[in-house]
Design a protein around this motif. Structure first.
Motif, mmCIF file in Angstrom:
data_model
loop_
_atom_site.group_PDB
_atom_site.id
_atom_site.type_symbol
_atom_site.label_atom_id
_atom_site.label_comp_id
_atom_site.label_asym_id
_atom_site.label_seq_id
_atom_site.Cartn_x
_atom_site.Cartn_y
_atom_site.Cartn_z
ATOM 1 N N HIS A 130 -5.411 11.703 -4.563
ATOM 2 C CA HIS A 130 -5.242 10.443 -3.839
ATOM 3 C C HIS A 130 -4.317 9.488 -4.588
ATOM 4 C CE1 HIS A 130 -8.467 9.572 -6.704
ATOM 5 N NE2 HIS A 130 -8.177 8.295 -6.563
ATOM 6 N N LYS A 131 -3.930 9.864 -5.800
ATOM 7 C CA LYS A 131 -3.047 9.015 -6.605
ATOM 8 C C LYS A 131 -1.572 9.350 -6.413
ATOM 9 C CE LYS A 131 -6.572 8.087 -10.008
ATOM 10 N NZ LYS A 131 -6.985 8.124 -11.400
ATOM 11 N N ASN A 190 2.705 7.306 -1.673
ATOM 12 C CA ASN A 190 2.396 7.199 -0.241
ATOM 13 C C ASN A 190 3.163 8.194 0.619
ATOM 14 O OD1 ASN A 190 0.615 5.190 -0.852
ATOM 15 N ND2 ASN A 190 1.887 3.510 -0.090
ATOM 16 N N LEU A 236 1.493 11.586 0.451
ATOM 17 C CA LEU A 236 0.202 11.543 1.134
ATOM 18 C C LEU A 236 0.365 11.553 2.652
ATOM 19 C CD1 LEU A 236 -1.706 8.979 -1.107
ATOM 20 C CD2 LEU A 236 -2.297 11.377 -0.775
ATOM 21 N N SER A 279 -3.726 3.521 2.633
ATOM 22 C CA SER A 279 -4.989 3.330 1.911
ATOM 23 C C SER A 279 -6.122 4.144 2.549
ATOM 24 C CB SER A 279 -5.360 1.852 1.862
ATOM 25 O OG SER A 279 -5.527 1.336 3.167
ATOM 26 N N LYS A 335 -5.586 7.719 1.434
ATOM 27 C CA LYS A 335 -6.023 7.863 0.039
ATOM 28 C C LYS A 335 -7.533 8.017 -0.042
ATOM 29 C CE LYS A 335 -2.240 5.445 -2.175
ATOM 30 N NZ LYS A 335 -1.831 4.426 -3.126
ATOM 31 N N LYS A 336 -8.263 7.222 0.743
ATOM 32 C CA LYS A 336 -9.719 7.324 0.761
ATOM 33 C C LYS A 336 -10.171 8.705 1.211
ATOM 34 C CE LYS A 336 -11.354 2.838 1.688
ATOM 35 N NZ LYS A 336 -11.854 1.868 2.617
ATOM 36 N N ASN A 392 -9.489 11.249 -1.552
ATOM 37 C CA ASN A 392 -10.437 11.050 -2.646
ATOM 38 C C ASN A 392 -11.814 11.580 -2.258
ATOM 39 O OD1 ASN A 392 -11.520 10.195 -5.088
ATOM 40 N ND2 ASN A 392 -11.872 8.127 -4.356
#
Length: 166
Positions: A81-82, A85, A88, A107, A110-111, A114
């Motif tokens: 998740h790091k 963008n 991702l 965001s 990313k969640k 993760n």
């Protein structure tokens, strides 16, 4: 994939497993470090099984997205998740091609990445069809488990019987 008792708690990193429900909230255990915390009723708590993401045609349950990642990665780790963008978004678009770019933010992606990696590390992801119970069924199950633990053992002491004269 069984995520009916997995919680996302606003303001707390990671995911938590619901252990018991109390009168004033919940007791949850962190999936990352195993620590138990109490969560009050005022906290914003979401069951992962109740979360959906926007697509152009409908809302897609998070369970289906996690399953799609598990199929793509053969139940292995997804990208971190790091990552930046752009990577991702490209990765997520390959999993959910019709996601709504205007309402699903980086965001959010990313969640999801993760959360997937946390669940994968615990062996909780699978390529199988998800079995999702609704929130009421989960709540009833938790209440029954709490009642079962609190029921006192049947006592064998009886009040002595009164003797009657004839």
């Amino acid at each position: 994939m069984n995520i009916e008792k997995i919680l996302a708690i606003s303001g707390k990193p990671g995911l938590y497993e619901l252990k018991i429900q109390t009168r004033s909230g919940y007791v949850a255990e962190s999936l990352t470090d195993g620590k138990r915390i109490t969560v009050g009723m005022r906290s914003n708590v979401s069951l992962l099984s109740e979360i959906s993401m926007y697509t152009h045609s409908e809302e897609k349950p998070l369970v289906e997205i996690m399953r799609a990642i598990a199929v793509k990665e053969n139940e292995g780790q997804a990208i971190s998740h790091k990552e930046d963008n752009a990577k991702l978004i490209e990765y997520f678009a390959a999993i959910v091609p019709d996601y709504d770019e205007d309402r699903v933010y980086p965001s959010d992606i990313k969640k999801v990445m993760n959360w997937y990696n946390i669940l994968q590390a615990k062996g909780m992801v699978s390529k199988e069809e998800p079995k999702v119970a609704n929130a009421e069924e989960v709540k009833e199950q938790v209440v029954e488990e709490v009642k079962a633990k609190k029921e006192p053992k049947a006592a064998k002491t009886e009040a002595p019987k009164a003797k009657t004269k004839k």
